[in-house]
Motif scaffolding. Structure first.
Motif, mmCIF file in Angstrom:
data_model
loop_
_atom_site.group_PDB
_atom_site.id
_atom_site.type_symbol
_atom_site.label_atom_id
_atom_site.label_comp_id
_atom_site.label_asym_id
_atom_site.label_seq_id
_atom_site.Cartn_x
_atom_site.Cartn_y
_atom_site.Cartn_z
ATOM 1 N N ARG A 29 0.612 -1.386 0.134
ATOM 2 C CA ARG A 29 -0.067 -0.142 -0.055
ATOM 3 C C ARG A 29 0.977 1.183 0.174
ATOM 4 N N ALA A 30 1.835 1.176 0.687
ATOM 5 C CA ALA A 30 2.890 2.231 0.547
ATOM 6 C C ALA A 30 3.538 2.587 -0.678
ATOM 7 N N THR A 31 3.917 1.517 -1.458
ATOM 8 C CA THR A 31 4.304 1.659 -3.033
ATOM 9 C C THR A 31 3.099 2.336 -3.719
ATOM 10 N N ASN A 32 1.845 1.989 -3.468
ATOM 11 C CA ASN A 32 0.885 2.405 -4.093
ATOM 12 C C ASN A 32 0.553 3.786 -3.978
ATOM 13 N N ALA A 33 0.597 4.341 -2.631
ATOM 14 C CA ALA A 33 0.712 5.580 -2.172
ATOM 15 C C ALA A 33 1.894 6.605 -2.926
ATOM 16 N N LEU A 34 2.963 5.898 -3.064
ATOM 17 C CA LEU A 34 4.012 6.491 -3.381
ATOM 18 C C LEU A 34 3.840 6.890 -5.067
ATOM 19 N N LEU A 35 3.533 5.847 -5.733
ATOM 20 C CA LEU A 35 3.505 5.862 -7.022
ATOM 21 C C LEU A 35 2.246 6.629 -7.654
ATOM 22 N N ASN A 36 1.146 6.544 -6.933
ATOM 23 C CA ASN A 36 0.062 7.229 -7.368
ATOM 24 C C ASN A 36 -0.649 8.507 -6.443
ATOM 25 N N ALA A 37 0.283 8.907 -5.388
ATOM 26 C CA ALA A 37 -0.099 10.142 -5.029
ATOM 27 C C ALA A 37 -1.549 9.670 -4.137
ATOM 28 N N THR A 103 6.852 9.572 3.200
ATOM 29 C CA THR A 103 7.135 10.352 2.060
ATOM 30 C C THR A 103 6.175 10.727 1.364
ATOM 31 N N ALA A 104 5.516 9.705 0.830
ATOM 32 C CA ALA A 104 4.270 9.923 -0.026
ATOM 33 C C ALA A 104 3.528 10.862 0.493
ATOM 34 N N LEU A 105 3.265 10.886 1.459
ATOM 35 C CA LEU A 105 2.142 11.697 2.184
ATOM 36 C C LEU A 105 2.634 13.454 2.380
ATOM 37 N N ARG A 106 3.990 13.636 2.657
ATOM 38 C CA ARG A 106 4.729 14.675 2.591
ATOM 39 C C ARG A 106 4.508 15.512 1.380
ATOM 40 N N ARG A 107 4.650 14.849 0.279
ATOM 41 C CA ARG A 107 4.576 15.413 -1.015
ATOM 42 C C ARG A 107 3.155 15.378 -1.905
ATOM 43 N N HIS A 108 2.070 14.881 -1.094
ATOM 44 C CA HIS A 108 0.773 15.077 -1.660
ATOM 45 C C HIS A 108 0.381 16.302 -1.465
ATOM 46 N N PRO A 109 -0.519 16.816 -2.761
ATOM 47 C CA PRO A 109 -1.018 16.156 -3.544
ATOM 48 C C PRO A 109 -0.059 15.641 -4.866
ATOM 49 N N ALA A 110 1.286 16.094 -4.904
ATOM 50 C CA ALA A 110 2.108 15.723 -6.009
ATOM 51 C C ALA A 110 2.671 14.388 -5.710
ATOM 52 N N ARG A 111 2.885 13.697 -6.858
ATOM 53 C CA ARG A 111 3.568 12.312 -6.638
ATOM 54 C C ARG A 111 5.162 12.581 -6.327
ATOM 55 N N ALA A 112 5.346 11.617 -5.165
ATOM 56 C CA ALA A 112 6.661 12.035 -4.899
ATOM 57 C C ALA A 112 7.718 11.529 -5.708
ATOM 58 N N VAL A 113 7.531 10.599 -6.597
ATOM 59 C CA VAL A 113 8.447 9.987 -7.172
ATOM 60 C C VAL A 113 8.535 10.699 -8.715
ATOM 61 N N PRO A 114 9.543 11.299 -9.228
ATOM 62 C CA PRO A 114 9.531 11.940 -10.647
ATOM 63 C C PRO A 114 9.464 10.761 -11.531
ATOM 64 N N GLU A 115 8.987 11.152 -12.640
ATOM 65 C CA GLU A 115 8.731 10.109 -13.838
ATOM 66 C C GLU A 115 9.890 9.431 -14.206
ATOM 67 N N PRO A 116 11.208 10.054 -14.263
ATOM 68 C CA PRO A 116 12.487 9.062 -14.553
ATOM 69 C C PRO A 116 12.646 7.851 -13.365
#
Length: 221
Positions: A29-37, A103-116
């Protein structure tokens, strides 16, 4: 009395399996949060980390109680001491999933992982889930084959970790320092998650065979 004792030993094993399943779900679930905000998944992982910690304390309490009341020897003592080590590694895996979610929550609503970095973290999430599934199977079935496969899976995670830095250190990296810092920390969380799983696998092998595998690379934190 012996029936009660055996039931208590079985309960320790069940608690460990619950922990393994919980930390697997947490990282997924953390990975989903990370990749999909995904704010909901991130918050759920963070909230449920307390449940993993509570299971850890239950294992500790049960082991200490059994040692005090039953004075176990031979294989039973090995089981109880191994359970403490397993619980500690599983608890740490839960913490690392919690770090990813934060980390995912800290960057929300943006996605924490850039496209590359998306493809690499997708693969890291897949490897982490495979590893956690094998740990659950190894504990519930005392499966030394599944436990032994974790070393190979850890090698796959280590390669992805190296690939991650290759992308961020490449001349074409244009996502900025903040994204690189996040990427480095997140990569470390996944890499350590796998390392703790390998430790757990070694504990299972020791439990079943009484033999200690090479622990030069064992996780210390």
């Amino acid at each position: 009395m012996r029936d009660e004792y055996r039931a208590d030993l079985l309960q320790v094993n069940k608690l460990l399996v619950w922990m393994a399943d919980a930390v697997r779900s947490a990282m997924s679930r953390a990975t989903n949060a990370l990749l999909n905000a995904d704010q909901t998944d991130a918050e759920e992982v963070i909230a449920r980390d307390a449940e993993v910690n509570a299971l850890y304390r239950l294992v500790e309490d049960k082991v200490y109680d059994l040692c005090a009341r039953q004075a176990p020897v031979a294989s039973d003592l090995r089981l109880l001491l191994t359970a403490l080590h397993l619980a500690a590694d599983l608890e740490r895996m839960g913490d690392l999933a919690d770090h990813v979610a934060k980390t995912a929550l800290r960057r929300h609503p943006a996605r924490a992982v850039p496209e590359p970095l998306v493809a690499t973290f997708e693969q890291m999430g897949t490897v982490a889930d495979r590893i956690a599934g094998k740990i659950s199977s190894a504990i519930s079935k005392l499966d030394v084959v599944a436990a032994g496969q974790l070393e190979r899976d850890d090698d796959a995670m280590d390669k992805l970790h190296t690939d991650l830095f290759g992308i961020m250190f490449a001349p074409g990296w244009a996502e900025g320092t903040e994204a690189a810092v996040d990427g480095a920390l997140l990569g470390r969380f996944y890499e350590r998650y796998a390392d703790h799983a390998v430790n757990a696998g070694r504990h299972v092998v020791f439990l079943v065979t009484g033999e200690t595998l090479d622990t030069r690379d064992a996780v210390k934190d």
